[in-house]
Design an enzyme around this catalytic site. Structure first.
Site, PDB file in Angstrom:
ATOM      1  CG  HIS A   1      -7.334   0.697  -1.003  1.00  0.00           C
ATOM      2  ND1 HIS A   1      -6.571   0.931   0.119  1.00  0.00           N
ATOM      3  CD2 HIS A   1      -7.549  -0.632  -1.034  1.00  0.00           C
ATOM      4  CE1 HIS A   1      -6.352  -0.220   0.748  1.00  0.00           C
ATOM      5  NE2 HIS A   1      -6.939  -1.165   0.075  1.00  0.00           N
TER       6      HIS A   1
ATOM      7  CG  ASP B   1      -9.126   3.706   1.047  1.00  0.00           C
ATOM      8  OD1 ASP B   1      -7.986   4.091   0.744  1.00  0.00           O
ATOM      9  OD2 ASP B   1      -9.393   3.133   2.124  1.00  0.00           O
ATOM     10  CG  HIS B   2     -10.139   6.464   4.321  1.00  0.00           C
ATOM     11  ND1 HIS B   2      -9.055   7.290   4.435  1.00  0.00           N
ATOM     12  CD2 HIS B   2      -9.686   5.227   4.617  1.00  0.00           C
ATOM     13  CE1 HIS B   2      -7.997   6.590   4.779  1.00  0.00           C
ATOM     14  NE2 HIS B   2      -8.360   5.348   4.895  1.00  0.00           N
TER      15      HIS B   2
ATOM     16  CB  CYS C   1      -4.253   3.605  -2.111  1.00  0.00           C
ATOM     17  SG  CYS C   1      -5.372   4.512  -1.007  1.00  0.00           S
TER      18      CYS C   1
ATOM     19  CE1 TYR D   1     -10.533   2.767   7.161  1.00  0.00           C
ATOM     20  CE2 TYR D   1     -11.760   1.278   5.751  1.00  0.00           C
ATOM     21  CZ  TYR D   1     -10.595   1.939   6.059  1.00  0.00           C
ATOM     22  OH  TYR D   1      -9.492   1.782   5.260  1.00  0.00           O
TER      23      TYR D   1
ATOM     24  CG  HIS E   1      -1.925   1.048   1.256  1.00  0.00           C
ATOM     25  ND1 HIS E   1      -1.653   2.353   1.611  1.00  0.00           N
ATOM     26  CD2 HIS E   1      -3.240   1.013   0.935  1.00  0.00           C
ATOM     27  CE1 HIS E   1      -2.750   3.064   1.505  1.00  0.00           C
ATOM     28  NE2 HIS E   1      -3.726   2.294   1.101  1.00  0.00           N
TER      29      HIS E   1
HETATM   30  C1  CS2 Z   1      -5.933   1.772   4.604  1.00  0.00           C
HETATM   31  C2  CS2 Z   1      -4.568   1.622   5.233  1.00  0.00           C
HETATM   32  O1  CS2 Z   1      -7.356   2.931   6.017  1.00  0.00           O
HETATM   33  C3  CS2 Z   1      -6.546   3.008   5.099  1.00  0.00           C
HETATM   34  O2  CS2 Z   1      -6.165   4.036   4.555  1.00  0.00           O
HETATM   35  O3  CS2 Z   1      -5.788   1.878   3.211  1.00  0.00           O
HETATM   36  O4  CS2 Z   1      -4.664   1.636   6.645  1.00  0.00           O
HETATM   37  C4  CS2 Z   1      -4.029   0.306   4.784  1.00  0.00           C
HETATM   38  O5  CS2 Z   1      -4.910  -0.688   5.278  1.00  0.00           O
HETATM   39  C5  CS2 Z   1      -2.680   0.002   5.327  1.00  0.00           C
HETATM   40  O6  CS2 Z   1      -1.833   1.079   5.165  1.00  0.00           O
HETATM   41  C6  CS2 Z   1      -2.170  -1.207   4.549  1.00  0.00           C
HETATM   42  O7  CS2 Z   1      -1.378  -1.974   5.371  1.00  0.00           O
HETATM   43 MN    MN Z   2      -5.856   2.909   0.982  1.00  0.00          MN
END
Ligand code: CS2
Ligand code: MN
Length: 362
Positions: free
Chosen positions: A272, A317-318, A245, A331, A207
């Site tokens: 992501h 993602d978020h 991401c 989340y 990531h």
């Molecule tokens: C995730 C990261 O919440 C997030 O942004 O994309 O926490 C991701 O899970 C970690 O960096 C990957 O190990």
């Molecule tokens: Mn991410």
């Protein structure tokens, strides 16, 4: 492409598998054993628990996010070898359940990092916010305190607060670790892990750094296209892959996200997708997934994934915190479900246009 949704596990998430199951198009959960300390082996029994829970709702567990990396591996200490052996055993146990992708990161000490977790927007929603000015006045201890006090009593991914208790000591360990040394330690890890992952049928998907630049002087080595090219070529093994991401790489407006997708699609087993809105001073806030609400070319990114034959897993993602939802920062259920639908819609339009084009050729 397969749509997935991150789930933190029974008793550790405000969201249920039943709710996730009812989001159209979602086929699997992205999961982890968040209570297993970094460096310990994930046992078959514990893995089976989550796999069976998800199976009861017709959801697969193909993607793990994350089997986190012990700091000693990132630091290249002699003790790294025992943690690498434990990592291999975890991969072997995961492969017994058909796991296909393991997402991980190599950021020293902190996982993603924001100055504010509930920054309010004019529509009354709140979101994760990075204040480029405020961060300069914060100490690492203040950041951890802020995260701890504002996480709605949920754990934050990669923020094992136990591990962060002695920040001064942790920072002292990184004092002389350069980007080059951190990269060397990543290469050492991948050279050990990739052959085992390949044998297990697992793609390792690193990531990117979030945000994609150094914070508190810590080295970061997955920030841009050059870093990604270097790490994917450092270990020439199909198991050495990337989690694309958009929001992390998009934290730097100079990153050309569409170009990164086009260049590396076949090395991206997992994506992501989220949007951020940039401000003049280098700050950014997380917005809805819609292009118009942020600064990132979300539909062009989905289009580039489609056109370059992406056949991996995607997750929204978020998301923002909307409709007064009380959840783990970033989340919540609602805005990520809306995001999943937006991404599926963008993908489906590509499928429609492709079918029309094919029909015209007959
Ligand atoms: C995730 C990261 O919440 C997030 O942004 O994309 O926490 C991701 O899970 C970690 O960096 C990957 O190990
Ligand atoms: Mn991410």
């Amino acid at each position: 492409m397969q749509m997935t949704f991150r789930w933190y596990g029974k008793g550790n998430d405000s969201i249920t598998l039943k709710q996730i199951r009812q989001i159209p198009g979602v086929k699997g959960v992205v999961w982890a054993l968040h209570d297993v300390p970094v460096g310990e082996v994930w046992t078959v029994e514990r893995i089976a628990e989550v796999v069976n829970q998800a199976k009861m709702y017709g959801l697969n567990t193909d993607v793990v996010e994350s089997v986190n990396i012990h700091e000693d591996i990132k630091l290249g200490l002699p003790t790294r070898d025992k943690y690498i052996e434990a990592y291999k055993e975890t991969l072997e146990n995961l492969s017994k359940f058909g796991i296909k992708v393991v997402c991980y990161n190599f950021m020293p000490i902190f996982d993603w990092f924001r100055t504010d977790l509930f920054k309010e927007s004019e529509d009354g929603s709140t979101a994760l916010f990075f204040d480029a000015k405020k961060v300069l006045s914060l100490t690492p201890e203040q950041v951890v305190k802020n995260m701890e006090e504002n996480c709605n009593n949920f754990t934050l991914p990669g923020w094992e607060l136990e591990r962060l208790k002695d920040l001064e000591h942790l920072f002292s360990k990184y004092k002389n670790v350069t980007e080059a040394e951190l990269f060397e330690n990543l290469t050492y890890f991948l050279k050990e892990i990739c052959p085992v992952a390949e044998q297990c049928g697992i793609k390792m998907a690193i990531h990117p750094d979030d945000p994609p630049f150094s914070i508190f002087g810590l080295p970061r080595i997955v920030k841009n296209k050059e870093d990604i090219a270097r790490l994917l070529s450092a270990v020439d093994n199909p198991a050495n892959g990337l989690t694309f991401c958009s929001g992390s790489l998009g934290g730097n407006p100079n990153n050309d996200l569409v170009d990164i997708v086009k260049t590396f699609t076949e090395r991206i087993p997992f994506a992501h997708i989220r949007n951020v809105k940039h401000f003049e001073d280098g700050s950014f806030i997380e917005s809805s997934h819609r292009v118009e609400d942020g600064s990132l070319p979300i539909t062009e990114i989905v289009n580039a994934l489609y056109e370059n034959g992406f056949d991996g897993y995607i997750r929204p993602d978020h998301g923002r915190h909307i409709w007064d939802e009380v959840c783990r920062p970033g989340y919540g259920l609602y805005d990520r479900a809306l995001g999943a639908m937006y991404l599926l819609g963008a993908w489906d339009v590509n499928v429609l246009l492709k079918n029309r084009k094919t029909a015209c050729l007959i």
